[in-house]
Design a protein around this motif. Structure first.
Motif, PDB file in Angstrom:
ATOM      1  N   SER A  87      -0.638  -8.398 -16.381  1.00  0.00           N
ATOM      2  CA  SER A  87      -0.926  -7.370 -15.387  1.00  0.00           C
ATOM      3  C   SER A  87      -2.391  -6.979 -15.472  1.00  0.00           C
ATOM      4  CB  SER A  87      -0.054  -6.131 -15.634  1.00  0.00           C
ATOM      5  OG  SER A  87      -0.403  -5.540 -16.880  1.00  0.00           O
ATOM      6  N   MET A  88      -2.822  -6.147 -14.542  1.00  0.00           N
ATOM      7  CA  MET A  88      -4.196  -5.646 -14.579  1.00  0.00           C
ATOM      8  C   MET A  88      -4.441  -4.806 -15.830  1.00  0.00           C
ATOM      9  SD  MET A  88      -5.583  -4.725 -10.811  1.00  0.00           S
ATOM     10  CE  MET A  88      -5.500  -5.913  -9.451  1.00  0.00           C
ATOM     11  N   GLU A  89      -3.416  -4.064 -16.252  1.00  0.00           N
ATOM     12  CA  GLU A  89      -3.552  -3.265 -17.469  1.00  0.00           C
ATOM     13  C   GLU A  89      -3.786  -4.172 -18.680  1.00  0.00           C
ATOM     14  OE1 GLU A  89      -1.133  -2.952 -15.248  1.00  0.00           O
ATOM     15  OE2 GLU A  89      -1.640  -0.997 -14.369  1.00  0.00           O
ATOM     16  N   MET A  91      -5.119  -7.131 -18.555  1.00  0.00           N
ATOM     17  CA  MET A  91      -6.449  -7.708 -18.409  1.00  0.00           C
ATOM     18  C   MET A  91      -7.519  -6.715 -18.865  1.00  0.00           C
ATOM     19  SD  MET A  91      -8.157 -10.437 -17.456  1.00  0.00           S
ATOM     20  CE  MET A  91      -7.202 -11.398 -16.270  1.00  0.00           C
ATOM     21  N   ALA A  92      -7.350  -5.441 -18.508  1.00  0.00           N
ATOM     22  CA  ALA A  92      -8.296  -4.413 -18.942  1.00  0.00           C
ATOM     23  C   ALA A  92      -8.325  -4.317 -20.461  1.00  0.00           C
ATOM     24  CB  ALA A  92      -7.928  -3.060 -18.327  1.00  0.00           C
ATOM     25  N   LYS A 133     -14.293 -10.747  -8.620  1.00  0.00           N
ATOM     26  CA  LYS A 133     -13.004 -10.399  -8.018  1.00  0.00           C
ATOM     27  C   LYS A 133     -12.141 -11.642  -7.852  1.00  0.00           C
ATOM     28  CE  LYS A 133     -10.954  -8.554  -3.765  1.00  0.00           C
ATOM     29  NZ  LYS A 133     -11.224  -8.001  -2.417  1.00  0.00           N
ATOM     30  N   LEU A 136     -10.654 -12.774 -11.192  1.00  0.00           N
ATOM     31  CA  LEU A 136      -9.527 -11.925 -11.569  1.00  0.00           C
ATOM     32  C   LEU A 136      -8.287 -12.289 -10.761  1.00  0.00           C
ATOM     33  CD1 LEU A 136     -11.378  -8.499 -11.859  1.00  0.00           C
ATOM     34  CD2 LEU A 136     -10.338  -9.783 -13.740  1.00  0.00           C
ATOM     35  N   TYR A 137      -8.469 -12.570  -9.499  1.00  0.00           N
ATOM     36  CA  TYR A 137      -7.367 -12.998  -8.624  1.00  0.00           C
ATOM     37  C   TYR A 137      -6.734 -14.281  -9.162  1.00  0.00           C
ATOM     38  CZ  TYR A 137      -5.234 -14.894  -4.295  1.00  0.00           C
ATOM     39  OH  TYR A 137      -4.398 -15.433  -3.359  1.00  0.00           O
ATOM     40  N   LEU A 140      -5.109 -13.589 -12.855  1.00  0.00           N
ATOM     41  CA  LEU A 140      -3.869 -12.817 -12.828  1.00  0.00           C
ATOM     42  C   LEU A 140      -2.731 -13.597 -12.190  1.00  0.00           C
ATOM     43  CD1 LEU A 140      -5.295  -9.276 -12.007  1.00  0.00           C
ATOM     44  CD2 LEU A 140      -4.156  -9.981 -14.111  1.00  0.00           C
ATOM     45  N   ILE A 157      -8.718  -4.395  -6.951  1.00  0.00           N
ATOM     46  CA  ILE A 157      -8.944  -4.286  -8.388  1.00  0.00           C
ATOM     47  C   ILE A 157      -8.915  -2.827  -8.805  1.00  0.00           C
ATOM     48  CG2 ILE A 157     -10.541  -4.787 -10.280  1.00  0.00           C
ATOM     49  CD1 ILE A 157     -11.766  -6.965  -8.586  1.00  0.00           C
ATOM     50  N   ASP A 158      -8.245  -2.521  -9.899  1.00  0.00           N
ATOM     51  CA  ASP A 158      -8.264  -1.176 -10.461  1.00  0.00           C
ATOM     52  C   ASP A 158      -9.669  -0.852 -10.964  1.00  0.00           C
ATOM     53  OD1 ASP A 158      -5.609  -1.019  -9.955  1.00  0.00           O
ATOM     54  OD2 ASP A 158      -4.952  -1.330 -12.025  1.00  0.00           O
ATOM     55  N   LEU A 161     -10.310  -1.570 -14.643  1.00  0.00           N
ATOM     56  CA  LEU A 161     -10.525  -2.981 -14.954  1.00  0.00           C
ATOM     57  C   LEU A 161     -11.985  -3.344 -14.744  1.00  0.00           C
ATOM     58  CD1 LEU A 161      -9.330  -5.703 -15.725  1.00  0.00           C
ATOM     59  CD2 LEU A 161      -8.727  -6.063 -13.334  1.00  0.00           C
TER      60      LEU A 161
END
Length: 325
Positions: A87-89, A91-92, A133, A136-137, A140, A157-158, A161
């Motif tokens: 998830s984005m979380e 990834m962060a 961006k 990340l796409y 993810l 994107i958050d 992140l």
């Protein structure tokens, strides 16, 4: 007379005693580090009870002890691994941990990063550009194990992140780096752009802009080669099959990062393993062309070839778009 072999607790306690000041109490030290009572620490030091795995790891970290060196032996190493990304979380958290791993070497002025760039290093493709961006796409979608049918244009994107990825870029810019590239380093990014364009998930306009971002990365790398900085060194190797291995090396510590998935790494601080990796990197650098020190002709040949490859992909996509109409 047969000498009894020390068990792991003996080995760890002996190593801690070498680290603790002779005037200090080992029991008090361990009680403080583990946040346990004096009696509980005494039972561990007298070996009436055992350290848990978590306690052993905490002690090794506190006293800068290598678990590889203590427990594994010469033919085995103990490795950490980066967290799985779903998830984005995640990834962060990955970006945050990566920044911390590199930051721990900034206290050593002589610290160096060696990067075997099978793909364009992560640090070039983060920081708020359209390409960051896009990466990340791609990451993810692929790392999550499911195919997202939403187009790139609908991907958001958050903010957190973006903040963590920017921090990682800043840390990378603060360390001396030695990167090895070859003629295939940009291939993966180009193929990702082309694949998603053909899949209808990326418009031609954005594909063209992404290719322009790739060209900008090449220009940035070339400019850094020419500006006389002592903190950036780029090498061109015509023979080596690169693997995205990363080595951080300083006088008192080393860490080797070995990829096992697209962004997943095994991490080891084993002295022998890191030493061997450093020797291997240095050998490859000797057999590579230092683009910082090369003449204009050799440097231009390398970068122009990469620019021409990008142009060919753009022409291919534009040609396919023309055939549709």
């Amino acid at each position: 007379m047969k000498i009894a072999k020390m068990d792991n607790q003996d080995i760890l306690l002996k190593a801690i005693r070498r680290k603790v000041d002779k005037s200090a109490s080992v029991i008090d030290e361990i009680a403080a580090v583990l946040n346990i009572s004096y009696d509980a620490a005494h039972r561990r030091v007298s070996q009436k009870s055992k350290f848990s795995i978590e306690e052993a790891v905490l002690l090794c970290r506190h006293y800068s002890l290598s678990m590889d060196g203590l427990f594994a032996g010469e033919k085995k190493v103990i490795v950490e691994k980066t967290s799985e990304i779903r998830s984005m979380e995640d990834m962060a958290a990955y970006f945050r941990q990566s920044a911390e791993n590199i930051s721990s070497f900034l206290d050593y002025p002589e610290a160096k990063m060696y990067y075997s760039a099978k793909d364009i290093p992560l640090f070039y493709t983060i920081g708020g550009t359209l390409l960051s961006k896009f990466k990340l796409y791609v990451w993810l979608n692929l790392l999550a194990g499911t195919q997202n049918q939403d187009s790139f244009e609908n991907f958001t994107i958050d903010q957190s992140l973006l903040e963590h990825s920017t921090k990682l870029k800043q840390v990378y810019d603060s360390v001396e780096v030695h990167e090895i590239w070859n003629d295939t380093t940009i291939n993966s990014s180009l193929q990702q752009i082309y694949y998603l364009y053909q899949s209808g998930l990326l418009t031609l306009a954005n594909a063209q802009l992404l290719c322009a971002d790739l060209k900008a990365i090449l220009q940035t790398a070339e400019d850094r080669c020419c500006n006389g900085t002592s903190r950036f060194h780029l090498y061109y190797n015509e023979l080596l099959i690169l693997n995205n291995n990363v080595l951080l090396s300083a006088s008192e510590k080393q860490s080797l990062f070995v990829p096992y998935t697209m962004l997943g790494y095994f991490i080891t601080n084993d002295v022998n393993t890191c030493g061997n990796a450093l020797d291997f990197f240095k050998h490859q650098l000797k057999n590579s062309k230092a683009l910082n020190e090369s003449g204009t002709r050799d440097r231009k040949l390398f970068f122009n070839k990469a620019h021409q490859k990008i142009d060919l992909y753009v022409q291919r996509m534009e040609g396919e778009a023309g055939m549709i109409f």
